[in-house]
Design a protein around this motif. Structure first.
Motif, PDB file in Angstrom:
ATOM      1  N   LEU A 241     -27.748 -39.651   3.690  1.00  0.00           N
ATOM      2  CA  LEU A 241     -26.469 -40.741   3.830  1.00  0.00           C
ATOM      3  C   LEU A 241     -25.908 -40.130   5.091  1.00  0.00           C
ATOM      4  CD1 LEU A 241     -25.651 -41.783   0.331  1.00  0.00           C
ATOM      5  CD2 LEU A 241     -25.593 -43.098   2.159  1.00  0.00           C
ATOM      6  N   LYS A 242     -25.594 -38.302   5.000  1.00  0.00           N
ATOM      7  CA  LYS A 242     -24.421 -36.958   6.037  1.00  0.00           C
ATOM      8  C   LYS A 242     -24.880 -37.675   7.649  1.00  0.00           C
ATOM      9  CE  LYS A 242     -23.538 -32.846   6.952  1.00  0.00           C
ATOM     10  NZ  LYS A 242     -23.216 -31.653   6.050  1.00  0.00           N
ATOM     11  N   PHE A 243     -26.313 -37.851   7.290  1.00  0.00           N
ATOM     12  CA  PHE A 243     -26.938 -38.427   8.921  1.00  0.00           C
ATOM     13  C   PHE A 243     -26.580 -39.170   9.046  1.00  0.00           C
ATOM     14  CE2 PHE A 243     -30.089 -39.863  11.367  1.00  0.00           C
ATOM     15  CZ  PHE A 243     -30.095 -39.386  12.399  1.00  0.00           C
ATOM     16  N   GLU A 244     -26.624 -41.065   8.790  1.00  0.00           N
ATOM     17  CA  GLU A 244     -25.958 -41.856   9.157  1.00  0.00           C
ATOM     18  C   GLU A 244     -24.526 -42.350   9.189  1.00  0.00           C
ATOM     19  OE1 GLU A 244     -27.558 -44.239   5.815  1.00  0.00           O
ATOM     20  OE2 GLU A 244     -29.660 -43.816   6.235  1.00  0.00           O
ATOM     21  N   ILE A 245     -24.065 -41.556   8.182  1.00  0.00           N
ATOM     22  CA  ILE A 245     -22.429 -41.352   8.617  1.00  0.00           C
ATOM     23  C   ILE A 245     -21.939 -40.298   9.595  1.00  0.00           C
ATOM     24  CG2 ILE A 245     -20.332 -40.454   7.655  1.00  0.00           C
ATOM     25  CD1 ILE A 245     -21.864 -41.566   4.766  1.00  0.00           C
ATOM     26  N   ILE A 246     -22.815 -39.247  10.263  1.00  0.00           N
ATOM     27  CA  ILE A 246     -22.864 -38.630  11.224  1.00  0.00           C
ATOM     28  C   ILE A 246     -22.565 -39.874  12.354  1.00  0.00           C
ATOM     29  CG2 ILE A 246     -22.923 -36.732  12.115  1.00  0.00           C
ATOM     30  CD1 ILE A 246     -22.813 -34.972   9.921  1.00  0.00           C
ATOM     31  N   SER A 247     -24.044 -40.249  12.028  1.00  0.00           N
ATOM     32  CA  SER A 247     -24.465 -40.831  13.164  1.00  0.00           C
ATOM     33  C   SER A 247     -23.335 -42.325  13.920  1.00  0.00           C
ATOM     34  CB  SER A 247     -25.583 -41.527  13.329  1.00  0.00           C
ATOM     35  OG  SER A 247     -26.953 -40.094  13.372  1.00  0.00           O
ATOM     36  N   PHE A 248     -23.325 -42.461  12.752  1.00  0.00           N
ATOM     37  CA  PHE A 248     -21.957 -43.658  12.851  1.00  0.00           C
ATOM     38  C   PHE A 248     -20.800 -43.495  13.453  1.00  0.00           C
ATOM     39  CE2 PHE A 248     -18.586 -46.555  11.380  1.00  0.00           C
ATOM     40  CZ  PHE A 248     -19.221 -47.090  12.662  1.00  0.00           C
TER      41      PHE A 248
END
Length: 124
Positions: A17-24
Motif C-alpha cells: 500500500l505504501k508503494f502504491e500511494i507513493i507511486s500515485f
C-alpha cells in the motif's frame, strides 16, 4: 496459521500500500503531492498514516483506511491481543483472519456493527 505468519502478511500488505500511494503521489501533476511523496518514504508507519490523513487526497481514502486497519492489527500483535474481537473480546474466527488478517471483529460483532451503521445512515 501462526501469529508471525499474520504479522508477515500484514507487513507485506502495508508495504505494498505504501508503494502504491507513493507511486500515485509521485506521478501526480501537483508539485506539493510530489514533494510529499519524497517525504513519506522516510517516515515510520504511524507518521506515514498521520501525514496521509493530513494530505486529504480523496483518491487515497480506501488505501489509507486499509493502512489504518493493518497498523491496528500490527499493534494488537505487539500487545499480544491479535485475533481478539475489538467489541466482544472473543476469538475472531480463523477463516476471517485468513481472509483478511487486519479484521477487527468476529462475524457476529461485524454483522451487528454493519447493521448499526446501516440504521444510522437511514436516521433522519
Amino acid at each position: 496459521m501462526e501469529t508471525r505468519d499474520y504479522q508477515l502478511r500484514l507487513t507485506q500488505q502495508f508495504e505494498q500500500l505504501k508503494f502504491e500511494i507513493i507511486s500515485f503521489l509521485t506521478a501526480s501533476n501537483n508539485a506539493s503531492l510530489t514533494l510529499a511523496a519524497e517525504k513519506l518514504q522516510l517516515l515510520n508507519n504511524e507518521q506515514l498514516i498521520d501525514e496521509l490523513v493530513n494530505l486529504e487526497v480523496g483518491e487515497l481514502k480506501a488505501q489509507l483506511k486499509q493502512m489504518q486497519r493493518i497498523s491496528a492489527a500490527l499493534c494488537q500483535i505487539d500487545l499480544g491481543l491479535y485475533g481478539l474481537c475489538s467489541d466482544c473480546e472473543e476469538n475472531i474466527e480463523l477463516e476471517r483472519l485468513n481472509n483478511d488478517p487486519s479484521t477487527q471483529r468476529c462475524q457476529r460483532c461485524s454483522d451487528k456493527h454493519r447493521l448499526s451503521k446501516r440504521s444510522d445512515s437511514f436516521a433522519l
